[in-house]
Scaffold this active site. Structure first.
Site, PDB file in Angstrom:
ATOM      1  N   SER A 116       0.009   9.081  -1.218  1.00 24.90           N
ATOM      2  CA  SER A 116       1.185   8.734  -2.021  1.00 24.90           C
ATOM      3  C   SER A 116       0.931   7.624  -3.034  1.00 24.90           C
ATOM      4  O   SER A 116       1.824   7.292  -3.820  1.00 24.90           O
ATOM      5  CB  SER A 116       2.322   8.298  -1.094  1.00 24.90           C
ATOM      6  N   LYS A 117      -0.259   7.063  -3.061  1.00 23.23           N
ATOM      7  CA  LYS A 117      -0.553   5.972  -3.988  1.00 23.23           C
ATOM      8  C   LYS A 117      -0.709   6.493  -5.416  1.00 23.23           C
ATOM      9  O   LYS A 117      -0.904   7.690  -5.637  1.00 23.23           O
ATOM     10  CB  LYS A 117      -1.832   5.237  -3.563  1.00 23.23           C
ATOM     11  N   PRO A 118      -0.651   5.600  -6.412  1.00 24.08           N
ATOM     12  CA  PRO A 118      -0.820   6.054  -7.798  1.00 24.08           C
ATOM     13  C   PRO A 118      -2.095   6.875  -8.019  1.00 24.08           C
ATOM     14  O   PRO A 118      -2.089   7.836  -8.795  1.00 24.08           O
ATOM     15  CB  PRO A 118      -0.851   4.738  -8.586  1.00 24.08           C
TER      16      PRO A 118
END
Length: 368
Positions: A186-188
């Protein structure tokens, strides 16, 4: 209504040929641990951040843990950090027998308040660990200056949520002694499992981190220090390499979507976490402040739109950590934790869906 909190499926559809090609290449050569994609990714990320060294590791948590180990931090030592973050930030400190010293946050950015750090420094302070919360770097110049005044205390940027952000023209992860990020999906910039990286321009720290991630080995079966099994596997590195193909575009999209959120929320008078003008946020989360969060979340739930709370309880009030300090020593974090709510956010978030979210905030329960 179907609005994903983070639209990883749309990202995959856009990158499917590149991702499949990268995965197939690993399956063909069969070097699943420390294969060529590991070093290729490290070199690409060194070039991207400007840091001299990138060391990929098994997760963002491992990045923090290995960094502290490389600095020799252990029992009796103190590490200054924020209580308003994911538990991993404090967890790694305690795992090494050191003590987290919690400093309160700024009410508008939710990042650690640099003005309060100096008073927390003692002879036992061995590191300062600010968190670039929600994708926006903390006041890194001020923090680095404080560290320099007190004997060059190492500063570790917990940049798990901010890879791709900039601070005064410099990239997050290359703003202090050490930078650590996460490639959680879910991180950039995410992989399809766990992964992370350590960044530093200090040769000795980099060498220590490289040895620690492979059980403390300086060469095969020569263990020069205590280490961990902390490698990032080749398949995950291959996936991040594929995602780098459109990462610049995704960052531009995040900035545009974040600016549009800010404008729409200002129009309806809804409070939000603010961004400082001398830095960018990659909006690892886009977070608003609700006086009656439960009612707001309920209205979103009825509409079928997901929200999240990052984070509902400060770390110094968590059962595993509250004995380490006074829970009332960070009143802003305590109050902020009751109000924060994160909205759907990703590079593929459509304008129509964004307006739907903001209209629901407008017609639902507002701040007091």
């Amino acid at each position: 209504m179907s609005i994903p909190f983070i639209d990883l499926k749309a990202q995959y559809r856009a990158l499917q040929p590149q991702i499949q090609a990268r995965i197939n290449a690993v399956l063909e050569h069969g070097q699943y641990i420390m294969g060529p994609e590991v070093r290729e990714l490290e070199e690409r990320l060194e070039a991207y951040t400007g840091a001299k060294h990138c060391i990929t590791v098994a997760s963002g948590t491992e990045a923090l843990l290995i960094s502290l180990m490389a600095l020799g931090i252990g029992p009796g030592d103190e590490v200054i950090t924020t209580p308003f973050t994911f538990v991993a930030t404090a967890e790694v400190i305690v795992l090494l027998g050191a003590k987290p010293v919690f400093v309160d946050i700024e009410p508008d950015t939710c990042n650690i308040d640099a003005n309060l750090i100096e008073a927390a420094i003692t002879p036992r302070t061995k590191a300062i660990m600010p968190v670039s919360l929600y994708g926006q770097p903390a006041d890194m110049d001020e923090i680095n200056a404080i560290a320099a005044r007190h004997g060059n205390i190492p500063v570790i940027e917990d940049a798990a949520q901010s890879f791709g952000a900039e601070y005064k023209g410099r990239k997050s992860c290359n703003l202090s002694s050490i930078g650590c990020t996460s490639f959680f999906p879910s991180k950039p910039l995410g992989c399809y499992g766990d992964g992370g990286a350590i960044f530093t321009s200090d040769d000795a720290i980099a060498q220590a981190c490289r040895e620690i991630r492979v059980h403390g080995q300086s060469k095969r079966y020569v263990h020069t220090r205590v280490g961990v099994g902390g490698r990032m596997d080749t398949l995950q590195c291959a996936i991040v390499l594929a995602k780098l193909e459109r990462f610049d575009w995704e960052i531009a999209q995040r900035l545009e979507i974040g600016a549009r959120y800010n404008q729409l929320l200002d129009e309806i008078g809804f409070k939000r976490v603010i961004q400082r003008p001398d830095r960018t946020s990659v909006y690892g989360q886009f977070t608003v402040l609700c006086e009656d969060r439960e009612a707001v979340q309920s209205s979103f739930q009825k509409a079928g739109i997901p929200t999240a709370v990052h984070y509902p309880v400060p770390l110094n009030e968590q059962p595993a950590y509250k004995h380490l300090c006074c829970p009332d020593c960070t009143p802003i974090a305590k109050e902020t934790a009751k109000k924060v709510m994160s909205l759907p956010m990703s590079a593929d978030f459509s304008y129509e869906d964004q307006r739907t979210v903001c209209n629901l905030l407008k017609t639902g329960v507002h701040d007091a």
